[in-house]
Design an enzyme around this catalytic site. Structure first.
Site, PDB file in Angstrom:
ATOM      1  N   ASN A   9       0.874  -1.175   0.000  1.00 12.51           N
ATOM      2  CA  ASN A   9       0.000   0.000   0.000  1.00 12.51           C
ATOM      3  C   ASN A   9       0.907   1.219   0.000  1.00 12.51           C
ATOM      4  O   ASN A   9       1.491   1.563   1.028  1.00 12.51           O
ATOM      5  CB  ASN A   9      -0.895  -0.019   1.249  1.00 12.51           C
ATOM      6  N   LYS A  11       0.122   4.234  -0.241  1.00 14.58           N
ATOM      7  CA  LYS A  11      -0.504   5.426   0.345  1.00 14.58           C
ATOM      8  C   LYS A  11      -0.262   6.619  -0.593  1.00 14.58           C
ATOM      9  O   LYS A  11      -0.239   6.419  -1.814  1.00 14.58           O
ATOM     10  CB  LYS A  11       0.008   5.638   1.774  1.00 14.58           C
ATOM     11  N   HIS A  95      -9.410   1.185   5.004  1.00 15.30           N
ATOM     12  CA  HIS A  95      -8.139   1.343   5.728  1.00 15.30           C
ATOM     13  C   HIS A  95      -8.362   2.279   6.910  1.00 15.30           C
ATOM     14  O   HIS A  95      -9.147   3.227   6.823  1.00 15.30           O
ATOM     15  CB  HIS A  95      -7.072   1.904   4.774  1.00 15.30           C
ATOM     16  N   GLU A  97      -6.724   4.666   8.022  1.00 13.51           N
ATOM     17  CA  GLU A  97      -6.499   6.087   7.730  1.00 13.51           C
ATOM     18  C   GLU A  97      -7.737   6.691   7.080  1.00 13.51           C
ATOM     19  O   GLU A  97      -8.071   7.856   7.320  1.00 13.51           O
ATOM     20  CB  GLU A  97      -5.246   6.238   6.845  1.00 13.51           C
ATOM     21  N   GLU A 167      -5.075  -5.004  10.806  1.00 16.07           N
ATOM     22  CA  GLU A 167      -4.042  -3.992  11.010  1.00 16.07           C
ATOM     23  C   GLU A 167      -4.291  -3.255  12.321  1.00 16.07           C
ATOM     24  O   GLU A 167      -5.122  -2.327  12.371  1.00 16.07           O
ATOM     25  CB  GLU A 167      -4.071  -2.972   9.871  1.00 16.07           C
ATOM     26  N   GLY A 173       2.892   2.177  10.662  1.00 18.12           N
ATOM     27  CA  GLY A 173       3.870   3.239  10.443  1.00 18.12           C
ATOM     28  C   GLY A 173       4.661   3.609  11.676  1.00 18.12           C
ATOM     29  O   GLY A 173       5.319   4.653  11.703  1.00 18.12           O
ATOM     30  N   SER A 213       3.748  -2.221  10.261  1.00 15.25           N
ATOM     31  CA  SER A 213       5.208  -2.297  10.422  1.00 15.25           C
ATOM     32  C   SER A 213       5.795  -3.650   9.987  1.00 15.25           C
ATOM     33  O   SER A 213       6.743  -4.140  10.590  1.00 15.25           O
ATOM     34  CB  SER A 213       5.615  -1.950  11.854  1.00 15.25           C
TER      35      SER A 213
END
Ligand SMILES: O=C[C@H](O)COP(=O)(O)O
Length: 253
Positions: A9, A11, A95, A97, A167, A173, A213
């Site tokens: 991904n 992003k 996701h 985010e 996730e 991240g 991660s």
């Protein structure tokens, strides 16, 4: 036996030229598709050029989000019909985010999942808990609830083709991955939710990824776990060597 799957991904990273350079660098080195499904989920602007760059190679191209309506007055949105027409075969849905910053809800995730199936796009549905939820011991309940809501109304055949990415938000991240044991336990719980809502056969077919991660240093340990079928990878998918290392680990694990 479920075939492993690694989805990068990207992003909101790279320019078109950087994206095409990446594709040209990795495409001949990607393991055979009989061993691993290798997917790059790129910004929508790059999809057409990336599809052309990897045509005939073992790389699938996916989107990072889409709308659930076919067309209409949705300024700036991405139509699932247009993605299908382009030849995009996967799409990340829900996701964290997007749930956090772009008002994605369990309801929109469910509608987008159904829309993806209408357009021959394989959905990669993301679920996961916050650090606070983990500390309150709510991980399994929260994730089960997200999965149940995402799957509402799907047929057993659709569920068998589904990809669910677990996730934990605190691991995204941050360089702080879940332990392989913890990730395996939550992925196993997701499989149980699918089994109780659908069937043992659906639970054995659905692919469950871990994300948060993931990198070349921890991929082997994660892939060795029975409930983890692959990874959804952010940062470590941006570098061609690191991405290839992840694909090889999944293909040979
Ligand atoms: O979709 C990917 C996840 O958000 C994980 O990102 P990360 O590998 O950079 O932690």
């Amino acid at each position: 036996m479920r075939k492993p799957l690694i989805a990068g991904n990207w992003k909101m990273n790279k320019t078109i030229q950087e994206a095409v350079d990446f594709a040209n660098e990795v495409k001949g080195l990607v393991p055979d598709r009989s061993k691993v499904d290798s997917i790059i989920c790129a910004p929508a602007l790059f999809l057409d050029r990336l599809l052309a760059a990897v045509d005939g190679y073992n790389v699938h191209i996916g989107a990072q989000t889409m709308h659930y309506e076919e067309s209409g007055a949705f300024t700036g949105e991405i139509s699932p019909a247009a993605l299908e027409d382009l030849g995009v075969s996967y799409c990340i849905i829900g996701h964290s985010e997007r749930r956090d910053m772009f008002n994605e809800t369990d309801e929109s995730v469910n509608k987008k999942t159904a829309a993806a199936f209408r357009h021959n796009i394989k959905p990669i549905i993301c679920v996961g808990e916050t650090l606070e939820q983990r500390e309150r011991n709510e991980t399994k309940g929260h994730v089960a609830n997200q999965v149940s809501k995402a799957l509402q109304g799907l047929t057993e055949e659709q569920v068998k083709q589904l990809i669910i990415a677990y996730e934990p938000i605190w691991a995204i991240g941050t360089g702080k991955s879940s332990t392989a044991e913890d990730a395996n336990e939550v992925c196993g719980h997701i499989r149980q939710v699918v089994e109780s809502s659908y069937s043992g056969s659906a639970a054995q077919s659905v692919k469950i990824l871990y994300g948060g991660s993931v990198n070349p240093g921890n991929i082997d340990e994660l892939m060795a776990k029975p409930e983890i079928d692959g990874a959804l990878v952010g940062g470590a998918s941006l570098d061609p060597h690191s991405f290839l290392r992840l694909l090889e680990a999944a293909a040979n694990g």
